[in-house]
Structure formats: C-alpha cells, structure tokens
Design a protein around this motif. Structure first.
Motif, PDB file in Angstrom:
ATOM      1  N   ASP A 345      21.899 -26.342 -59.417  1.00 11.61           N
ATOM      2  CA  ASP A 345      21.331 -27.197 -58.356  1.00 11.61           C
ATOM      3  C   ASP A 345      19.814 -26.971 -58.248  1.00 11.61           C
ATOM      4  OD1 ASP A 345      23.898 -28.047 -57.936  1.00 11.61           O
ATOM      5  OD2 ASP A 345      24.235 -26.856 -56.128  1.00 11.61           O
ATOM      6  N   PHE A 346      19.393 -25.716 -58.376  1.00  8.02           N
ATOM      7  CA  PHE A 346      17.955 -25.416 -58.299  1.00  8.02           C
ATOM      8  C   PHE A 346      17.204 -26.070 -59.464  1.00  8.02           C
ATOM      9  CE2 PHE A 346      14.299 -22.651 -59.416  1.00  8.02           C
ATOM     10  CZ  PHE A 346      13.560 -22.811 -58.266  1.00  8.02           C
ATOM     11  N   ILE A 347      17.787 -26.007 -60.652  1.00  4.18           N
ATOM     12  CA  ILE A 347      17.137 -26.634 -61.823  1.00  4.18           C
ATOM     13  C   ILE A 347      16.966 -28.139 -61.568  1.00  4.18           C
ATOM     14  CG2 ILE A 347      17.309 -27.116 -64.303  1.00  4.18           C
ATOM     15  CD1 ILE A 347      19.110 -24.617 -64.558  1.00  4.18           C
ATOM     16  N   ALA A 348      18.028 -28.764 -61.047  1.00  5.75           N
ATOM     17  CA  ALA A 348      17.983 -30.217 -60.793  1.00  5.75           C
ATOM     18  C   ALA A 348      16.891 -30.547 -59.772  1.00  5.75           C
ATOM     19  CB  ALA A 348      19.345 -30.694 -60.293  1.00  5.75           C
ATOM     20  N   GLU A 349      16.810 -29.747 -58.708  1.00  6.39           N
ATOM     21  CA  GLU A 349      15.777 -29.995 -57.676  1.00  6.39           C
ATOM     22  C   GLU A 349      14.378 -29.885 -58.269  1.00  6.39           C
ATOM     23  OE1 GLU A 349      16.399 -27.084 -54.571  1.00  6.39           O
ATOM     24  OE2 GLU A 349      18.494 -27.748 -54.405  1.00  6.39           O
ATOM     25  N   GLU A 350      14.163 -28.844 -59.059  1.00  6.04           N
ATOM     26  CA  GLU A 350      12.829 -28.639 -59.652  1.00  6.04           C
ATOM     27  C   GLU A 350      12.473 -29.789 -60.591  1.00  6.04           C
ATOM     28  OE1 GLU A 350      10.421 -26.088 -59.093  1.00  6.04           O
ATOM     29  OE2 GLU A 350      11.757 -25.980 -57.375  1.00  6.04           O
ATOM     30  N   MET A 351      13.456 -30.240 -61.363  1.00  2.69           N
ATOM     31  CA  MET A 351      13.178 -31.332 -62.299  1.00  2.69           C
ATOM     32  C   MET A 351      12.857 -32.616 -61.547  1.00  2.69           C
ATOM     33  SD  MET A 351      15.930 -30.588 -65.327  1.00  2.69           S
ATOM     34  CE  MET A 351      15.655 -32.111 -66.248  1.00  2.69           C
ATOM     35  N   ASN A 352      13.546 -32.818 -60.406  1.00  4.85           N
ATOM     36  CA  ASN A 352      13.311 -34.026 -59.615  1.00  4.85           C
ATOM     37  C   ASN A 352      11.921 -34.074 -59.032  1.00  4.85           C
ATOM     38  OD1 ASN A 352      15.600 -35.462 -59.924  1.00  4.85           O
ATOM     39  ND2 ASN A 352      16.704 -34.412 -58.265  1.00  4.85           N
ATOM     40  N   LYS A 353      11.440 -32.910 -58.593  1.00  2.00           N
ATOM     41  CA  LYS A 353      10.161 -32.975 -57.875  1.00  2.00           C
ATOM     42  C   LYS A 353       8.945 -32.812 -58.782  1.00  2.00           C
ATOM     43  CE  LYS A 353      10.214 -28.316 -55.897  1.00  2.00           C
ATOM     44  NZ  LYS A 353      11.025 -27.596 -54.976  1.00  2.00           N
ATOM     45  N   PHE A 354       9.161 -32.439 -60.026  1.00  4.51           N
ATOM     46  CA  PHE A 354       8.020 -32.167 -60.894  1.00  4.51           C
ATOM     47  C   PHE A 354       7.511 -33.428 -61.582  1.00  4.51           C
ATOM     48  CE2 PHE A 354       5.316 -29.415 -63.285  1.00  4.51           C
ATOM     49  CZ  PHE A 354       5.308 -28.255 -62.539  1.00  4.51           C
TER      50      PHE A 354
END
Ligand code: NDP
Ligand code: MG
Length: 376
Positions: A345-354
């Motif tokens: 979930d953390f990886i997905a969040e980081e990819m979304n906001k970058f």
C-alpha cells in the motif's frame, strides 16, 4: 573465466555463496571484499581469502577491523566511498554486486567505468538505473552477467539469440504466502514473512519474494538485461523453483534451464562463463519432484507485481519510486512499524503522488530515493 574478483557485500547470502564457489575454484582470486557492519565475518573472510582491500560502510567498525587485521597486509577502508574503491580496484576483472538495495547503483556504474565485467546480483541497480548502466556497459565494452537465478536461466536459454525472442517466461516460487488472500495476511509478522519455501536468502529479498515485489523488480531487471518490453515478460508461479525461467522463441520453441534451487550454480556460471565447471553436489533429481506445477500469479492479493509492471512500462523515475518505497517499507515492517499489507500500500501511495521524470540522471535517482526516505 574470471581471474580476480571484487565482491561488494561479501558477508551476505550471495557474497558468502560466491566465496564458496571460490573455495572450490581457488584459481579465482579475491581482490576486495566489503560489508555494511559485519566485521566478525569479514575478518574471517579476509584471513581465509587474503584480499588486498576490505571495506566496511560503518566507519567505527572499519577502525575496529583495522586493528584486528593489523597483523596482516590487508588494507581496511571505511565509509560509503570505500565501496567505490572496492568496485574499481585495479587488477580485478569482475565485480560481484551482492549488496542489497539502491546502494549498489553508484559502485556498479564506477566499476563499469573502470572496465570491470559485472556479475550482477543487485537487481536494484538495473531497476533504478537500467538506462544508464546498459548504455555504459556497451560504451565500455563490459559484460553484465546475471547472477539472479531467473535471469541466469534466461541468459543460458537464450544463448545470444535475443532477436528471436517472442516472450520471456519468468518463474516465481510465490513466496511464503502463495495461495493466501488479503484477509489471511493482516497479522503477518516479520518472522513469518522471513520463511521462503525454497530459497535461503537475505532478509530484504525474502520479504520481497513474499509480496511479489521481488518478481516485479525482476521483470524490470529482465527488461534491461534482455531488451524485452514488460508486456512480453510473463510471470508464472512455479512453486518448486526447479525450472528457473524460460525463453519462448518466435517459432514457439520454449527453452528453459532447470536445476536444484541453489544459488551457487548461477553465481558460478557468471564467474566461469562461457565455460561450465563441475559442481560436486546438489544434482537435480526430477523423479524426487515427480511433478512440476505452473499457475497464474494472484495479482489481486499481491498487486505489487502490477505496480512494478506499470513502473517498468513508464520508465523514468517511477521504477526508482517503486524500489525505494519498498526498501523503506520493508525496513519499517521489520521494525514492527508497518503492517505486512502496508508494504505494498505504501509503494502504491508513493507512486501515485510522485511526478515522473523521464531519463533521470544518477543524481536525480539518488535524490528521489533520499526524498522517499523522509516520507515514512
Ligand atoms: P544480504 O542481506 O544477505 O547481504 C547484503 C550484503 O550487503 C551484506 O554483505 C551486507 O553487509 C551488505 N550491505 C547491506 N546494506 C548495505 C549498504 N547500505 N551499503 C553497503 N553494503 C550493504 O543480501 P542478499 O545476498 O540476499 O542479496 C544481495 C543482492 O542480491 C540483492 O540485491 C538481492 O536482491 C540479490 N539477490 C539475492 C538472492 C539470494 O539468493 N540471496 C537471489 C537473487 C538476487 P552486512 O553483512 O554487514 O550487513
Ligand atoms: Mg531471483
């Protein structure tokens, strides 16, 4: 066959198995070995293999080791930069990159610039800087020899016929939780996640194997090593880890490499290529296995694989975001500060906001990595 190697990360799972191969074939000399902090093992390795240089990332530990080895002729260096000294040491023809994480990127690049062939275990190097590393390897005329078992299998099956590839079939053990659903994974502890059914590996790659992050990293690694787009790389769950991966050619012939799950074979092959040298134990007994199974990966539960494919298709900085977010998340999980499902979930969040950046430089890659480390 190599004459002299430098091993970045000699105290880890790949590093110690590389030294097992050297023990069998002592005509391979060791120029340098390195560790993050495990000086006890490093001292024993230095005494056994007599390298010219030993490097420890932790400066204080490096000082301790220097005193311990003062009765020898071994030079001890400390700090991050010493990894570059080990990677570029004169006399070594091949550098085995067996450090974990993005820390392998800069030393690998410097090793290539120094004209060394790379026996590449550290997949994070190609994931984050594949566009730079493959270009430099061509420019300097050095070989990138895969150590990762799947990529070694692909390399062996390909035998140089890259233009005739239809698809790559990348096998996955499925990790510790193969067959489980999200609801089964809520209370997973590091202890449970650290058990891989077939392979005995370092902590980070074992956790990555259970989340399928590792397979995602390997898809991107294969893209760069073999010049094949992500959508022509098919991941297949093969629980026995006997068929290490395969190539499907344009005429529909599928050629695979099989063997017992044992990293010494791909390590040895990377060091002796193109020759095959005897290995005295661990033959594959197909009858003992009886049957081999192949399944579709469950990407609803283990959706990190889809995130990685997306990152691999997009390129630029996105694979670095995927990788660095995972490095940070796994570290937190190991310390009990993030749940198991929280890793993906953390990886997905980081990819979304970058915001993605095409064709990033090494500095841009490393500063994106540094930024993610401040996010959790
Ligand atoms: P380990 O964790 O077992 O070993 C890592 C090595 O790198 C150790 O020597 C460690 O030193 C050193 N190290 C750790 N952190 C740093 C750092 N920040 N900077 C410099 N050195 C560091 O890892 P593995 O051997 O399992 O994996 C190494 C690489 O190979 C990874 O990229 C992994 O994905 C890849 N790989 C591993 C496989 C396996 O079977 N293990 C299979 C295929 C690929 P210390 O001992 O002091 O901590
Ligand atoms: Mg692998």
């Amino acid at each position: 066959m190599v004459n002299k190697i430098s091993i970045l990360g000699s105290t880890g799972s790949i590093g110690t198995q590389t030294l097992e191969v050297v023990r069998e074939y002592p005509q391979i000399k060791v120029a340098a070995i390195t560790a993050n902090s495990n000086i006890k093992l490093l001292e024993a390795q230095a005494r056994e293999f007599s390298p010219e240089l030993v490097c420890v990332m932790d400066e204080k530990k490096a000082n301790e080791l220097r005193i311990k080895l003062s009765d020898t002729r071994v030079k001890v260096l400390g700090g991050r930069e010493s990894l570059i000294a080990a990677a570029t040491i004169p006399g070594a023809d091949t550098v085995v990159t067996a450090v974990v994480g993005i820390s392998g990127l800069r030393p690998t690049i410097e090793a290539i610039r120094a004209g060394k062939n790379i026996a590449l275990a550290n997949k994070e190097t190609l994931v984050t800087g594949g566009h730079i590393v493959t270009r430099l390897a061509k420019e300097y005329g050095v070989k990138l020899l895969p150590v990762d078992s799947e990529h070694s299998a692909i390399f062996q099956s390909l035998a140089g016929r890259n233009k005739e590839i239809k698809r790559i079939i990348l096998t996955a053990s499925g990790g510790a939780f193969v067959g489980k659903k999200r609801a089964d994974l809520i209370d997973i502890t590091p202890e449970k996640a650290l058990k891989n059914p077939n392979w005995d590996m370092g902590a980070k790659v074992t956790i990555d194997s259970s989340t399928l992050v590792n397979k995602g990293l390997e898809v991107i690694e294969a893209k760069w090593l073999f010049g094949v787009e992500v959508d022509r790389i098919k991941v297949v769950v093969h629980r026995q880890s006997v068929l290490h991966s395969a190539v499907e050619f344009v005429d529909n012939a599928v050629i695979a490499q099989l063997g017992a799950p044992d990293m010494r074979l791909p390590i040895q092959y990377a060091l002796t290529y193109p020759d095959r040298l005897p290995m005295r134990d661990n033959e594959l007994d197909l009858i003992q296995y009886g049957s081999l199974t192949f399944e579709e990966p469950d990407t609803d539960t283990f959706y990190a694989l889809e995130l990685a494919k997306h990152a691999g298709r997009e390129g630029g900085l996105l694979p670095t975001i995927f990788n660095s977010a995972d490095e940070v998340a796994v570290e937190k999980f190991m310390k009990g500060k993030l749940s198991y499902l929280g890793i993906t979930d953390f990886i997905a969040e980081e990819m979304n906001k970058f915001k993605n950046v095409p064709n990033p430089t090494v500095d841009e890659i490393l500063s994106a990595d540094a930024e993610i480390r401040t996010h959790i």
